[in-house]
Scaffold this active site. Structure first.
Site, PDB file in Angstrom:
ATOM      1  CB  CYS A 134      -0.931  -0.013   1.215  1.00  0.00           C
ATOM      2  SG  CYS A 134      -1.973   1.443   1.322  1.00  0.00           S
ATOM      3  CB  CYS A 137      -0.476   2.493   4.027  1.00  0.00           C
ATOM      4  SG  CYS A 137      -1.931   1.761   3.308  1.00  0.00           S
ATOM      5  CG  ASP A 138       3.249   1.244   4.553  1.00  0.00           C
ATOM      6  OD1 ASP A 138       2.825   1.762   5.603  1.00  0.00           O
ATOM      7  OD2 ASP A 138       3.017   0.077   4.238  1.00  0.00           O
TER       8      ASP A 138
END
Ligand code: NDP
Length: 312
Positions: A134, A137-138
């Protein structure tokens, strides 16, 4: 057989939020946590983009907070895994892996989706240490670093483009000699000076002492021109598709060709009355914790309305 008014399957942000709303509405929800309590987010580390946490929050801690909040309003949590449903007639029945069976008046499907991985042992070894599925997300943790994205579809191109705004260099590792993504996405990737596309390339391993420091690649694997090489990277992002966890519902609930559950307009209603879907199992596009939570809220409100309209 026990009959539950509001049965929720899944324990990601969608399931937990549905449980909070259903609990507060007095529906006495029962939530089955499934295979991965806390959902996909528990595979990531810190969450910085969920509103309300200005300093970020550990993903597991946030999921525990959501679970506590749901329990506070009377949601009951159980840990078995649903293996079969019968939505032929109301009340519907659900069978679990421990052999138990319950029936329910409303069912909220929040079983999520599972990111596909290549199946390399190194992906497991470096999970949370440089391997992610992701970028949204990261990606932030890779500012001014070098990353690789695997995949040639829209998600891979979108993630590579997103990461190019943060990282200093992005490799896009594509197994075929072409991209599968839409023309517009392809153009965006191919004209981006920070993205280097490695066509006809497969990843066969990762290396690094404490986290990912590089990947072992094979070009034109299995042909006479096969060559091997290593690239130095700090992050390795998988974008080779997701599999929505909708298999057991398919005999009754309409899905698209990939398996994402189809909901009616802006609601969480499926084609089966009293059955609602929330979160990634019904969302091929956004796949964010906050959008999943929002759809869990909608599902609980739709379930509440359905129960009251039907005098249940
Ligand atoms: P796709 O299935 O479209 O693409 C998956 C990509 O991963 C393909 O390039 C595929 O390669 C590659 N791949 C699969 N398995 C492996 C493997 N084992 N090793 C290496 N590469 C592999 O998935 P997406 O998630 O990209 O998209 C899903 C759907 O969502 C699509 O319909 C897409 O159009 C849509 N979408 C739309 C967006 C938008 O409109 N903005 C954004 C994101 C997704 P190969 O081509 O060789 O099969």
């Amino acid at each position: 057989m026990e009959t539950i008014r509001c049965l929720i399957l899944g324990s990601g942000p969608a399931g937990y939020t549905a449980a909070i709303y259903a609990g507060r509405a007095g529906l006495a929800p029962v939530l089955y946590e499934g295979l991965q309590p806390g959902g996909q987010l528990t595979t990531t580390t810190e969450i910085e983009n969920f509103p309300g946490y200005p300093d970020g929050i550990d993903a597991n801690e946030m999921m525990e907070d959501l679970a506590h909040q749901a329990k506070r309003f009377g949601a009951e949590f159980r840990s078995s895994i649903a293996i079969k449903v019968n939505l032929e007639q109301m009340p519907y029945t659900v069978t679990f892996d421990d052999g138990s069976e319950v029936s329910c008046h409303t069912l909220i499907i929040a079983t999520g989706a599972t990111a596909k991985y290549l199946g390399l042992a190194d992906e497991e070894k470096y999970r949370g240490l440089g391997v992610s599925a992701c970028a949204t997300c990261d990606g932030f943790f890779y500012r001014k670093k070098t990353v690789a994205v695997v995949g040639g579809g829209d998600t891979a191109c979108e993630e590579a483009t997103y990461l190019s705004g943060l990282a200093s260099k992005v490799y896009l590792i594509v197994r075929k000699p072409y991209l599968r993504a839409s023309k517009a996405m392809q153009d965006r990737v191919l004209s981006n000076p920070k993205i280097e596309v490695l066509f006809e390339t497969n990843t066969v391993g990762l290396f690094g002492s404490e986290g990912v420091e590089g990947a072992h690649l094979v070009h034109k694997k299995g042909t006479a021109e096969e060559t091997v090489s290593d690239i130095a990277i700090d992050g390795f992002f998988l974008a080779i598709g997701h599999k929505p966890n909708s298999e057991i519902f398919k005999p009754w609930v309409h899905t698209d060709e990939i398996g994402y559950i189809i909901t009616e307009g802006a609601t969480s209603k499926t084609n089966v009355p009293g059955v609602f879907a929330a979160g990634d199992v019904a969302d091929p596009h956004y796949r964010q914790a906050i959008t999943a939570a929002g759809s869990g809220c909608k599902a609980a409100m739709d379930a509440e309305r359905y129960l009251s309209e039907n005098g249940l």
